[in-house]
Design an enzyme around this catalytic site. Structure first.
Site, mmCIF file in Angstrom:
data_model
loop_
_atom_site.group_PDB
_atom_site.id
_atom_site.type_symbol
_atom_site.label_atom_id
_atom_site.label_comp_id
_atom_site.label_asym_id
_atom_site.label_seq_id
_atom_site.Cartn_x
_atom_site.Cartn_y
_atom_site.Cartn_z
ATOM 1 N N THR A 183 1.088 -1.262 0.048
ATOM 2 C CA THR A 183 0.058 0.033 -0.247
ATOM 3 C C THR A 183 0.850 1.207 0.052
ATOM 4 O OG1 THR A 183 -1.735 1.037 1.095
ATOM 5 C CG2 THR A 183 -0.347 -0.176 2.510
ATOM 6 N N GLU A 330 -5.364 -2.521 3.897
ATOM 7 C CA GLU A 330 -5.147 -3.041 5.354
ATOM 8 C C GLU A 330 -6.334 -3.979 5.570
ATOM 9 O OE1 GLU A 330 -2.556 0.408 5.464
ATOM 10 O OE2 GLU A 330 -4.362 -0.006 4.449
ATOM 11 N N LYS A 428 -7.396 22.726 9.279
ATOM 12 C CA LYS A 428 -7.588 23.642 10.415
ATOM 13 C C LYS A 428 -7.296 25.009 10.075
ATOM 14 C CE LYS A 428 -6.994 22.857 15.401
ATOM 15 N NZ LYS A 428 -6.242 22.547 16.828
ATOM 16 N N TRP A 433 -12.167 23.034 12.264
ATOM 17 C CA TRP A 433 -11.729 22.090 11.322
ATOM 18 C C TRP A 433 -12.530 22.174 10.136
ATOM 19 C CZ3 TRP A 433 -7.679 19.210 12.010
ATOM 20 C CH2 TRP A 433 -7.124 19.010 13.070
#
Length: 540
Positions: A183, A330, A428, A433
Protein backbone atom coordinates in the site's frame (compact mmCIF):
# COMPACT_ATOMS: atom_id res chain seq x y z
CA UNK A 1 -14.00 -33.78 20.79
CA UNK A 2 -12.92 -33.74 17.13
CA UNK A 3 -11.49 -37.15 16.19
CA UNK A 4 -11.37 -36.37 12.49
CA UNK A 5 -7.89 -37.18 11.12
CA UNK A 6 -5.93 -34.00 10.39
CA UNK A 7 -5.08 -35.28 6.91
CA UNK A 8 -8.69 -35.03 5.77
CA UNK A 9 -9.82 -31.88 7.54
CA UNK A 10 -11.25 -29.32 5.16
CA UNK A 11 -9.36 -26.08 5.70
CA UNK A 12 -10.43 -22.67 4.47
CA UNK A 13 -8.05 -22.39 1.53
CA UNK A 14 -7.99 -20.73 -1.87
CA UNK A 15 -8.29 -24.18 -3.44
CA UNK A 16 -11.67 -24.65 -1.76
CA UNK A 17 -12.96 -21.50 -3.48
CA UNK A 18 -11.94 -22.85 -6.88
CA UNK A 19 -13.40 -26.31 -6.21
CA UNK A 20 -16.73 -24.80 -5.18
CA UNK A 21 -16.81 -22.59 -8.26
CA UNK A 22 -16.16 -25.48 -10.61
CA UNK A 23 -19.04 -27.39 -9.02
CA UNK A 24 -21.34 -24.34 -9.12
CA UNK A 25 -20.66 -23.35 -12.73
CA UNK A 26 -23.40 -24.34 -15.16
CA UNK A 27 -22.05 -23.69 -18.61
CA UNK A 28 -20.64 -20.30 -17.61
CA UNK A 29 -17.41 -19.16 -19.16
CA UNK A 30 -14.35 -17.00 -18.65
CA UNK A 31 -13.97 -14.45 -21.45
CA UNK A 32 -10.29 -13.59 -21.87
CA UNK A 33 -8.71 -10.29 -22.83
CA UNK A 34 -7.72 -11.70 -26.22
CA UNK A 35 -11.27 -12.85 -27.00
CA UNK A 36 -10.97 -16.53 -26.09
CA UNK A 37 -13.64 -18.30 -24.04
CA UNK A 38 -13.23 -21.19 -21.67
CA UNK A 39 -15.37 -23.03 -19.16
CA UNK A 40 -14.57 -23.54 -15.50
CA UNK A 41 -13.17 -27.01 -16.13
CA UNK A 42 -10.71 -25.50 -18.60
CA UNK A 43 -9.89 -22.78 -16.06
CA UNK A 44 -9.12 -25.42 -13.45
CA UNK A 45 -6.93 -27.32 -15.92
CA UNK A 46 -4.94 -24.18 -16.75
CA UNK A 47 -4.51 -23.40 -13.04
CA UNK A 48 -3.26 -26.97 -12.53
CA UNK A 49 -0.81 -26.63 -15.43
CA UNK A 50 0.48 -23.33 -14.08
CA UNK A 51 0.95 -25.01 -10.70
CA UNK A 52 2.92 -27.81 -12.36
CA UNK A 53 5.11 -25.38 -14.31
CA UNK A 54 5.89 -23.38 -11.17
CA UNK A 55 6.51 -26.49 -9.07
CA UNK A 56 8.98 -27.74 -11.69
CA UNK A 57 10.84 -24.44 -11.22
CA UNK A 58 11.10 -25.12 -7.51
CA UNK A 59 8.26 -22.87 -6.37
CA UNK A 60 7.00 -24.20 -3.04
CA UNK A 61 6.00 -23.11 0.45
CA UNK A 62 7.45 -19.70 1.22
CA UNK A 63 8.37 -18.77 -2.38
CA UNK A 64 7.24 -15.29 -3.41
CA UNK A 65 5.93 -15.10 -6.97
CA UNK A 66 5.39 -11.58 -8.30
CA UNK A 67 2.95 -10.78 -11.11
CA UNK A 68 3.02 -7.74 -13.39
CA UNK A 69 0.00 -7.81 -15.67
CA UNK A 70 -3.26 -6.09 -16.44
CA UNK A 71 -6.74 -7.43 -15.68
CA UNK A 72 -6.38 -10.72 -17.58
CA UNK A 73 -7.35 -14.37 -17.20
CA UNK A 74 -3.64 -15.06 -16.56
CA UNK A 75 -3.86 -12.96 -13.43
CA UNK A 76 -6.96 -14.90 -12.36
CA UNK A 77 -5.02 -18.15 -12.84
CA UNK A 78 -2.17 -16.82 -10.69
CA UNK A 79 -4.68 -15.79 -7.99
CA UNK A 80 -5.24 -19.51 -7.47
CA UNK A 81 -2.20 -21.46 -8.67
CA UNK A 82 0.43 -19.63 -6.63
CA UNK A 83 -1.29 -19.82 -3.20
CA UNK A 84 -2.47 -23.38 -3.89
CA UNK A 85 1.22 -24.39 -4.08
CA UNK A 86 1.74 -22.98 -0.59
CA UNK A 87 3.68 -20.12 -2.17
CA UNK A 88 2.80 -16.43 -1.83
CA UNK A 89 1.39 -14.30 -4.65
CA UNK A 90 2.95 -10.81 -4.72
CA UNK A 91 0.71 -8.55 -6.79
CA UNK A 92 3.19 -5.97 -8.04
CA UNK A 93 1.88 -2.49 -8.80
CA UNK A 94 2.55 -1.72 -12.47
CA UNK A 95 1.94 2.01 -11.86
CA UNK A 96 4.77 2.47 -9.38
CA UNK A 97 7.95 4.29 -10.28
CA UNK A 98 10.91 2.02 -11.09
CA UNK A 99 12.49 2.78 -7.70
CA UNK A 100 9.28 1.97 -5.81
CA UNK A 101 8.78 -1.23 -7.81
CA UNK A 102 12.36 -2.23 -7.05
CA UNK A 103 11.76 -1.63 -3.34
CA UNK A 104 8.65 -3.84 -3.29
CA UNK A 105 10.33 -6.66 -5.20
CA UNK A 106 13.37 -6.59 -2.91
CA UNK A 107 11.41 -6.09 0.31
CA UNK A 108 9.09 -9.00 -0.55
CA UNK A 109 12.08 -11.18 -1.48
CA UNK A 110 10.37 -12.26 -4.69
CA UNK A 111 12.27 -14.88 -6.64
CA UNK A 112 9.96 -15.55 -9.60
CA UNK A 113 8.06 -13.02 -11.68
CA UNK A 114 5.27 -13.53 -14.20
CA UNK A 115 5.25 -10.43 -16.39
CA UNK A 116 3.41 -9.24 -19.48
CA UNK A 117 5.91 -8.39 -22.20
CA UNK A 118 4.93 -4.72 -22.16
CA UNK A 119 6.23 -4.39 -18.57
CA UNK A 120 9.69 -5.85 -19.18
CA UNK A 121 11.28 -2.43 -19.80
CA UNK A 122 9.83 -1.20 -16.48
CA UNK A 123 11.08 -4.34 -14.76
CA UNK A 124 14.56 -4.00 -16.27
CA UNK A 125 14.75 -0.37 -15.16
CA UNK A 126 13.56 -1.25 -11.67
CA UNK A 127 16.20 -3.98 -11.28
CA UNK A 128 19.12 -1.95 -12.63
CA UNK A 129 21.91 -2.28 -10.08
CA UNK A 130 19.87 -4.60 -7.85
CA UNK A 131 21.32 -7.80 -6.45
CA UNK A 132 17.88 -9.42 -6.66
CA UNK A 133 17.83 -12.33 -9.11
CA UNK A 134 14.48 -13.18 -10.64
CA UNK A 135 13.41 -16.06 -12.83
CA UNK A 136 11.13 -14.64 -15.47
CA UNK A 137 8.00 -16.07 -17.10
CA UNK A 138 6.90 -13.86 -19.98
CA UNK A 139 3.33 -13.37 -21.14
CA UNK A 140 3.81 -12.29 -24.77
CA UNK A 141 1.87 -9.37 -26.21
CA UNK A 142 -0.53 -9.60 -29.14
CA UNK A 143 2.35 -9.56 -31.61
CA UNK A 144 3.99 -12.48 -29.73
CA UNK A 145 6.97 -10.15 -29.24
CA UNK A 146 9.57 -11.05 -26.61
CA UNK A 147 11.73 -8.06 -25.64
CA UNK A 148 15.31 -8.95 -24.78
CA UNK A 149 16.02 -9.21 -21.07
CA UNK A 150 18.99 -9.79 -18.80
CA UNK A 151 16.86 -11.73 -16.31
CA UNK A 152 16.92 -15.51 -16.13
CA UNK A 153 14.34 -16.52 -18.71
CA UNK A 154 12.18 -19.43 -17.53
CA UNK A 155 9.87 -19.54 -20.52
CA UNK A 156 6.78 -18.31 -22.29
CA UNK A 157 3.62 -18.54 -20.14
CA UNK A 158 1.49 -20.34 -22.71
CA UNK A 159 4.29 -22.65 -23.79
CA UNK A 160 4.94 -23.67 -20.18
CA UNK A 161 1.27 -24.47 -19.67
CA UNK A 162 1.15 -26.41 -22.92
CA UNK A 163 4.10 -28.57 -21.85
CA UNK A 164 2.91 -29.14 -18.26
CA UNK A 165 1.44 -32.49 -17.36
CA UNK A 166 -1.12 -33.45 -14.74
CA UNK A 167 -0.57 -32.08 -11.28
CA UNK A 168 -2.12 -32.50 -7.84
CA UNK A 169 -1.68 -29.48 -5.59
CA UNK A 170 -0.29 -30.22 -2.13
CA UNK A 171 -2.37 -29.83 1.00
CA UNK A 172 -1.90 -26.28 2.26
CA UNK A 173 -2.34 -24.96 5.78
CA UNK A 174 -5.15 -22.39 5.92
CA UNK A 175 -2.87 -20.14 8.00
CA UNK A 176 -0.22 -20.06 5.26
CA UNK A 177 0.34 -16.63 3.72
CA UNK A 178 -1.46 -16.57 0.37
CA UNK A 179 -1.02 -13.00 -0.89
CA UNK A 180 1.31 -10.09 -0.33
CA UNK A 181 1.33 -6.58 -1.77
CA UNK A 182 2.12 -2.96 -0.98
CA UNK A 183 0.00 0.00 0.00
CA UNK A 184 1.72 3.15 -1.21
CA UNK A 185 -0.49 5.87 0.26
CA UNK A 186 1.02 9.31 -0.25
CA UNK A 187 3.81 9.36 2.34
CA UNK A 188 6.92 7.28 3.02
CA UNK A 189 7.98 3.96 1.54
CA UNK A 190 5.34 1.44 0.44
CA UNK A 191 4.09 -0.71 3.32
CA UNK A 192 3.72 -4.46 2.86
CA UNK A 193 0.55 -6.25 3.88
CA UNK A 194 -0.27 -9.94 3.61
CA UNK A 195 -3.24 -12.27 3.98
CA UNK A 196 -3.60 -15.95 4.80
CA UNK A 197 -5.77 -18.45 2.96
CA UNK A 198 -8.23 -18.41 5.84
CA UNK A 199 -8.52 -14.61 5.84
CA UNK A 200 -9.21 -14.51 2.11
CA UNK A 201 -11.90 -17.20 2.40
CA UNK A 202 -13.48 -15.39 5.36
CA UNK A 203 -13.57 -12.14 3.38
CA UNK A 204 -15.00 -13.95 0.35
CA UNK A 205 -17.79 -15.55 2.38
CA UNK A 206 -18.71 -12.45 4.40
CA UNK A 207 -18.76 -9.99 1.49
CA UNK A 208 -20.41 -12.57 -0.78
CA UNK A 209 -23.14 -13.11 1.82
CA UNK A 210 -23.69 -9.37 2.25
CA UNK A 211 -24.01 -8.80 -1.50
CA UNK A 212 -26.16 -11.90 -2.07
CA UNK A 213 -28.61 -10.82 0.63
CA UNK A 214 -28.80 -7.22 -0.61
CA UNK A 215 -31.63 -5.77 -2.68
CA UNK A 216 -31.78 -6.63 -6.39
CA UNK A 217 -30.47 -3.10 -7.05
CA UNK A 218 -27.00 -4.11 -5.87
CA UNK A 219 -26.98 -7.87 -5.31
CA UNK A 220 -24.38 -10.25 -6.69
CA UNK A 221 -25.97 -13.62 -7.37
CA UNK A 222 -25.91 -16.64 -9.67
CA UNK A 223 -26.64 -15.38 -13.17
CA UNK A 224 -24.64 -12.15 -12.84
CA UNK A 225 -21.78 -11.43 -15.23
CA UNK A 226 -18.66 -10.01 -13.60
CA UNK A 227 -16.02 -7.68 -15.07
CA UNK A 228 -13.29 -6.04 -12.93
CA UNK A 229 -12.46 -2.37 -13.47
CA UNK A 230 -10.18 -2.14 -10.44
CA UNK A 231 -6.60 -3.25 -11.13
CA UNK A 232 -6.05 -6.85 -10.07
CA UNK A 233 -2.84 -5.80 -8.32
CA UNK A 234 -4.92 -3.61 -5.99
CA UNK A 235 -6.13 -5.55 -2.92
CA UNK A 236 -7.17 -8.66 -4.90
CA UNK A 237 -9.36 -6.45 -7.15
CA UNK A 238 -11.36 -5.80 -3.96
CA UNK A 239 -11.70 -9.57 -3.50
CA UNK A 240 -14.38 -9.76 -6.18
CA UNK A 241 -12.68 -12.32 -8.49
CA UNK A 242 -12.68 -14.78 -5.58
CA UNK A 243 -16.39 -14.17 -4.95
CA UNK A 244 -17.25 -14.44 -8.66
CA UNK A 245 -15.30 -17.70 -8.93
CA UNK A 246 -16.89 -19.15 -5.78
CA UNK A 247 -20.33 -18.57 -7.36
CA UNK A 248 -19.29 -19.93 -10.75
CA UNK A 249 -20.23 -16.69 -12.53
CA UNK A 250 -19.43 -15.75 -16.08
CA UNK A 251 -16.34 -13.52 -15.87
CA UNK A 252 -15.03 -11.05 -18.44
CA UNK A 253 -11.41 -9.87 -18.26
CA UNK A 254 -10.78 -6.70 -20.33
CA UNK A 255 -6.98 -6.52 -20.20
CA UNK A 256 -5.77 -2.96 -20.79
CA UNK A 257 -8.28 -0.33 -19.68
CA UNK A 258 -9.73 1.41 -22.75
CA UNK A 259 -12.65 3.75 -22.16
CA UNK A 260 -13.51 3.75 -25.87
CA UNK A 261 -14.04 0.00 -26.19
CA UNK A 262 -15.37 -0.84 -22.73
CA UNK A 263 -18.97 0.38 -23.23
CA UNK A 264 -19.31 -1.95 -26.22
CA UNK A 265 -17.70 -4.87 -24.35
CA UNK A 266 -19.96 -4.36 -21.31
CA UNK A 267 -23.13 -4.33 -23.39
CA UNK A 268 -22.03 -7.09 -25.76
CA UNK A 269 -21.15 -9.54 -22.96
CA UNK A 270 -24.12 -8.60 -20.80
CA UNK A 271 -21.96 -7.48 -17.88
CA UNK A 272 -24.02 -6.89 -14.74
CA UNK A 273 -21.41 -6.39 -12.02
CA UNK A 274 -18.23 -4.31 -11.71
CA UNK A 275 -16.33 -2.08 -9.31
CA UNK A 276 -14.13 0.96 -9.85
CA UNK A 277 -12.92 4.30 -8.49
CA UNK A 278 -14.89 7.50 -9.29
CA UNK A 279 -12.35 8.63 -11.89
CA UNK A 280 -12.88 5.50 -13.99
CA UNK A 281 -16.66 5.73 -13.70
CA UNK A 282 -16.57 9.33 -14.86
CA UNK A 283 -14.36 8.43 -17.83
CA UNK A 284 -16.78 5.67 -18.87
CA UNK A 285 -19.79 7.97 -18.54
CA UNK A 286 -18.06 10.62 -20.65
CA UNK A 287 -17.25 8.07 -23.33
CA UNK A 288 -20.74 6.58 -23.25
CA UNK A 289 -22.17 10.06 -23.72
CA UNK A 290 -19.95 10.60 -26.77
CA UNK A 291 -20.98 7.23 -28.21
CA UNK A 292 -24.64 7.78 -27.39
CA UNK A 293 -24.93 4.51 -25.43
CA UNK A 294 -26.36 3.65 -22.02
CA UNK A 295 -26.03 0.73 -19.62
CA UNK A 296 -28.97 -1.32 -18.46
CA UNK A 297 -28.84 -3.33 -15.25
CA UNK A 298 -25.12 -2.77 -14.69
CA UNK A 299 -24.39 -2.77 -10.93
CA UNK A 300 -21.22 -0.89 -9.96
CA UNK A 301 -19.63 -0.56 -6.53
CA UNK A 302 -17.57 2.64 -6.32
CA UNK A 303 -14.75 3.05 -3.84
CA UNK A 304 -11.17 4.17 -3.41
CA UNK A 305 -12.24 7.79 -2.95
CA UNK A 306 -15.46 9.68 -2.33
CA UNK A 307 -18.28 9.45 -4.86
CA UNK A 308 -20.28 12.69 -5.11
CA UNK A 309 -24.07 12.89 -5.69
CA UNK A 310 -23.67 14.47 -9.13
CA UNK A 311 -21.62 11.48 -10.32
CA UNK A 312 -24.14 9.08 -8.79
CA UNK A 313 -26.97 10.90 -10.57
CA UNK A 314 -25.13 10.75 -13.91
CA UNK A 315 -24.59 7.02 -13.46
CA UNK A 316 -28.26 6.47 -12.64
CA UNK A 317 -29.34 8.42 -15.72
CA UNK A 318 -27.11 6.13 -17.82
CA UNK A 319 -28.80 3.02 -16.39
CA UNK A 320 -26.06 2.11 -13.90
CA UNK A 321 -27.11 0.83 -10.47
CA UNK A 322 -24.33 2.57 -8.57
CA UNK A 323 -23.45 2.56 -4.87
CA UNK A 324 -20.43 3.28 -2.68
CA UNK A 325 -18.27 0.75 -0.90
CA UNK A 326 -15.45 1.18 1.57
CA UNK A 327 -12.24 -0.49 2.55
CA UNK A 328 -8.48 -0.16 2.31
CA UNK A 329 -5.43 -2.27 1.60
CA UNK A 330 -5.20 -3.16 5.27
CA UNK A 331 -8.81 -4.47 5.38
CA UNK A 332 -8.60 -6.98 2.48
CA UNK A 333 -10.50 -4.61 1.53
CA UNK A 334 -14.33 -4.44 1.69
CA UNK A 335 -15.77 -3.84 5.16
CA UNK A 336 -18.97 -1.94 4.33
CA UNK A 337 -21.10 -0.61 1.49
CA UNK A 338 -24.14 1.59 1.04
CA UNK A 339 -27.38 -0.40 1.25
CA UNK A 340 -29.85 0.76 -1.39
CA UNK A 341 -32.80 -0.10 -3.56
CA UNK A 342 -34.08 1.42 -6.80
CA UNK A 343 -36.50 3.77 -5.04
CA UNK A 344 -33.89 5.16 -2.67
CA UNK A 345 -31.42 5.57 -5.54
CA UNK A 346 -33.82 7.78 -7.50
CA UNK A 347 -35.11 9.76 -4.53
CA UNK A 348 -31.84 10.30 -2.67
CA UNK A 349 -28.66 9.83 -4.76
CA UNK A 350 -26.65 11.33 -1.91
CA UNK A 351 -27.47 8.27 0.21
CA UNK A 352 -25.64 6.11 -2.34
CA UNK A 353 -22.48 8.04 -1.49
CA UNK A 354 -22.40 7.02 2.16
CA UNK A 355 -20.01 4.13 2.57
CA UNK A 356 -22.81 2.40 4.40
CA UNK A 357 -23.23 -0.45 6.85
CA UNK A 358 -20.68 -3.10 7.85
CA UNK A 359 -20.72 -6.51 6.22
CA UNK A 360 -21.13 -9.52 8.57
CA UNK A 361 -18.39 -10.02 11.19
CA UNK A 362 -17.15 -6.41 10.90
CA UNK A 363 -17.11 -4.08 13.90
CA UNK A 364 -16.78 -0.38 12.96
CA UNK A 365 -16.71 2.41 15.52
CA UNK A 366 -15.36 5.89 16.14
CA UNK A 367 -12.15 6.20 18.15
CA UNK A 368 -12.74 7.95 21.44
CA UNK A 369 -15.37 8.06 24.13
CA UNK A 370 -18.77 9.44 23.11
CA UNK A 371 -17.55 11.25 20.01
CA UNK A 372 -19.98 12.13 17.19
CA UNK A 373 -17.16 12.45 14.69
CA UNK A 374 -13.76 10.81 14.84
CA UNK A 375 -11.33 8.36 13.33
CA UNK A 376 -12.98 5.20 12.04
CA UNK A 377 -11.48 2.03 13.54
CA UNK A 378 -12.26 -1.57 12.70
CA UNK A 379 -12.14 -5.20 13.73
CA UNK A 380 -12.80 -8.23 11.53
CA UNK A 381 -11.27 -11.71 11.17
CA UNK A 382 -9.58 -10.90 7.87
CA UNK A 383 -7.88 -7.56 8.59
CA UNK A 384 -4.14 -7.59 7.98
CA UNK A 385 -2.34 -8.57 11.15
CA UNK A 386 0.80 -6.53 10.61
CA UNK A 387 2.82 -4.48 8.19
CA UNK A 388 5.55 -6.78 6.92
CA UNK A 389 8.94 -6.03 8.55
CA UNK A 390 7.52 -2.83 10.06
CA UNK A 391 6.94 -3.16 13.79
CA UNK A 392 6.48 0.57 14.44
CA UNK A 393 3.89 0.91 11.67
CA UNK A 394 2.07 -2.17 12.97
CA UNK A 395 1.85 -0.71 16.48
CA UNK A 396 0.36 2.50 15.10
CA UNK A 397 -2.04 0.60 12.87
CA UNK A 398 -3.35 -1.57 15.73
CA UNK A 399 -3.27 0.91 18.60
CA UNK A 400 -5.77 -0.18 21.25
CA UNK A 401 -6.45 -3.49 19.45
CA UNK A 402 -8.45 -1.78 16.69
CA UNK A 403 -7.22 -1.18 13.16
CA UNK A 404 -6.96 2.57 12.59
CA UNK A 405 -8.15 3.56 9.13
CA UNK A 406 -6.93 7.16 9.16
CA UNK A 407 -10.39 8.26 7.97
CA UNK A 408 -12.54 10.74 9.90
CA UNK A 409 -16.16 9.55 9.93
CA UNK A 410 -19.63 10.00 11.34
CA UNK A 411 -22.08 7.15 11.97
CA UNK A 412 -25.70 8.04 11.20
CA UNK A 413 -28.68 6.98 13.30
CA UNK A 414 -29.33 4.03 10.97
CA UNK A 415 -25.77 2.74 11.49
CA UNK A 416 -24.48 3.86 8.10
CA UNK A 417 -20.99 5.34 7.98
CA UNK A 418 -20.17 8.67 6.32
CA UNK A 419 -16.52 9.43 5.63
CA UNK A 420 -15.81 13.08 6.42
CA UNK A 421 -12.14 13.27 5.47
CA UNK A 422 -8.71 11.75 5.88
CA UNK A 423 -7.07 12.67 9.19
CA UNK A 424 -4.10 14.08 7.31
CA UNK A 425 -6.31 16.07 4.91
CA UNK A 426 -8.61 17.85 7.36
CA UNK A 427 -7.91 21.59 7.24
CA UNK A 428 -7.56 23.53 10.51
CA UNK A 429 -8.29 27.24 10.09
CA UNK A 430 -8.44 29.57 13.09
CA UNK A 431 -8.70 26.59 15.41
CA UNK A 432 -11.72 25.14 13.53
CA UNK A 433 -11.78 22.01 11.38
CA UNK A 434 -12.83 22.10 7.71
CA UNK A 435 -13.64 18.96 5.72
CA UNK A 436 -11.87 18.97 2.35
CA UNK A 437 -14.23 16.23 1.13
CA UNK A 438 -17.33 18.33 1.86
CA UNK A 439 -15.86 21.25 -0.09
CA UNK A 440 -14.88 19.00 -3.01
CA UNK A 441 -18.38 17.55 -3.14
CA UNK A 442 -19.93 21.05 -3.28
CA UNK A 443 -17.51 22.27 -5.95
CA UNK A 444 -18.24 19.28 -8.16
CA UNK A 445 -21.93 20.19 -8.14
CA UNK A 446 -21.11 22.93 -10.67
CA UNK A 447 -21.80 21.69 -14.19
CA UNK A 448 -18.50 23.04 -15.56
CA UNK A 449 -16.35 21.25 -12.95
CA UNK A 450 -15.09 17.79 -13.85
CA UNK A 451 -12.85 17.28 -10.81
CA UNK A 452 -12.04 19.24 -7.67
CA UNK A 453 -9.49 18.86 -4.89
CA UNK A 454 -9.06 21.01 -1.79
CA UNK A 455 -6.01 21.26 0.46
CA UNK A 456 -4.95 23.52 3.31
CA UNK A 457 -2.19 26.04 2.60
CA UNK A 458 -0.24 27.99 5.23
CA UNK A 459 -1.77 31.29 6.33
CA UNK A 460 -0.11 33.74 8.73
CA UNK A 461 -3.38 34.78 10.37
CA UNK A 462 -5.45 31.56 10.40
CA UNK A 463 -2.77 28.87 10.38
CA UNK A 464 -4.30 27.26 7.29
CA UNK A 465 -6.87 28.25 4.73
CA UNK A 466 -8.45 26.20 1.91
CA UNK A 467 -7.17 26.29 -1.65
CA UNK A 468 -9.19 24.59 -4.41
CA UNK A 469 -7.73 22.95 -7.51
CA UNK A 470 -10.26 22.70 -10.32
CA UNK A 471 -10.24 20.66 -13.51
CA UNK A 472 -12.90 21.99 -15.85
CA UNK A 473 -15.17 19.90 -18.06
CA UNK A 474 -13.75 19.89 -21.57
CA UNK A 475 -17.21 20.60 -23.00
CA UNK A 476 -17.75 23.75 -20.93
CA UNK A 477 -18.77 27.03 -22.56
CA UNK A 478 -18.05 29.30 -19.56
CA UNK A 479 -14.74 31.17 -19.15
CA UNK A 480 -12.42 30.22 -16.26
CA UNK A 481 -12.88 33.49 -14.36
CA UNK A 482 -16.64 33.18 -14.65
CA UNK A 483 -16.55 29.61 -13.30
CA UNK A 484 -14.50 30.76 -10.31
CA UNK A 485 -16.94 33.63 -9.67
CA UNK A 486 -19.89 31.24 -9.83
CA UNK A 487 -18.17 28.77 -7.49
CA UNK A 488 -17.54 31.53 -4.96
CA UNK A 489 -21.17 32.65 -5.15
CA UNK A 490 -22.34 29.05 -4.77
CA UNK A 491 -20.20 28.46 -1.67
CA UNK A 492 -21.23 31.79 -0.10
CA UNK A 493 -24.82 30.66 -0.55
CA UNK A 494 -23.95 27.57 1.48
CA UNK A 495 -22.53 29.91 4.15
CA UNK A 496 -25.79 31.89 4.27
CA UNK A 497 -27.74 28.62 4.58
CA UNK A 498 -25.59 27.56 7.52
CA UNK A 499 -24.13 24.54 5.70
CA UNK A 500 -20.49 25.66 6.00
CA UNK A 501 -18.77 28.44 7.95
CA UNK A 502 -17.46 31.49 6.11
CA UNK A 503 -13.83 30.54 6.74
CA UNK A 504 -14.40 27.30 4.77
CA UNK A 505 -14.74 29.19 1.47
CA UNK A 506 -11.41 28.79 -0.39
CA UNK A 507 -9.34 31.93 -0.53
CA UNK A 508 -8.02 30.94 -3.93
CA UNK A 509 -8.82 28.69 -6.88
CA UNK A 510 -6.29 27.12 -9.24
CA UNK A 511 -7.46 25.89 -12.65
CA UNK A 512 -5.35 22.89 -13.73
CA UNK A 513 -5.25 20.61 -16.75
CA UNK A 514 -5.08 17.50 -14.57
CA UNK A 515 -5.42 16.72 -10.88
CA UNK A 516 -2.63 14.31 -9.86
CA UNK A 517 -3.65 10.79 -8.89
CA UNK A 518 -2.00 7.95 -7.00
CA UNK A 519 -1.30 4.60 -8.65
CA UNK A 520 -4.83 3.42 -7.81
CA UNK A 521 -6.70 6.53 -8.99
CA UNK A 522 -7.05 8.50 -5.75
CA UNK A 523 -6.36 12.24 -5.65
CA UNK A 524 -2.73 12.66 -4.64
CA UNK A 525 -2.84 15.51 -2.13
CA UNK A 526 0.82 15.10 -1.29
CA UNK A 527 1.67 16.13 -4.85
CA UNK A 528 -0.88 18.94 -4.72
CA UNK A 529 0.90 20.33 -1.69
CA UNK A 530 4.20 20.32 -3.59
CA UNK A 531 2.42 22.13 -6.43
CA UNK A 532 1.43 25.02 -4.15
CA UNK A 533 4.73 26.83 -4.76
CA UNK A 534 4.78 25.96 -8.45
CA UNK A 535 1.24 26.71 -9.62
CA UNK A 536 0.40 29.84 -11.63
CA UNK A 537 -1.04 32.76 -9.68
CA UNK A 538 -4.37 31.43 -8.39
CA UNK A 539 -7.72 33.04 -9.03
CA UNK A 540 -8.43 35.01 -5.86
Amino acid sequence: MNNQPSSVRCGLTIGSILASGVRAARGTEIVTSDGRRMGYQALRERISKLGKALADMGVATGTRVAVLDRDTHRYLEAYFAVPMLGATLMTANIRLSPSQLRYTLEHSESSVVIAAAEFLPLLEQALEGSTLRLRLIVCPDESQHFPSTSMEYAGDYEALLEAAGEFDFPQVDEEAVATHFYTTGTTGLPKGVSYTHRQLVEHTLAVGLALASADDYQSLRVGDVYLPLTPMFHVHAWGMPYIATLLGLKQVYPGRFDAKTLPGLINREGVTYSHCVPTILQMLLDEARLQGVTFSGWKVMVGGSAMVPTLASRALESGIQVFAGYGMSETCPVVCFARADATLAVQAPAELCRVGCPVPLVDLRLWGEGVEQGELVARAPWLTRAYVKNEQGTCQLWEGDYLHTGDVARIDADGAVRIVDRLKDVIKSGGEWISSLDLERMLREHQAVEEAAVIGVPDEKWGECPRAFIKLDGMRTVAEDEVVRELTVMLNEQVRNGVIPKFAVPRSFVIVEEIPKTSVGKIDKKRLRTMVVAVPKPHA
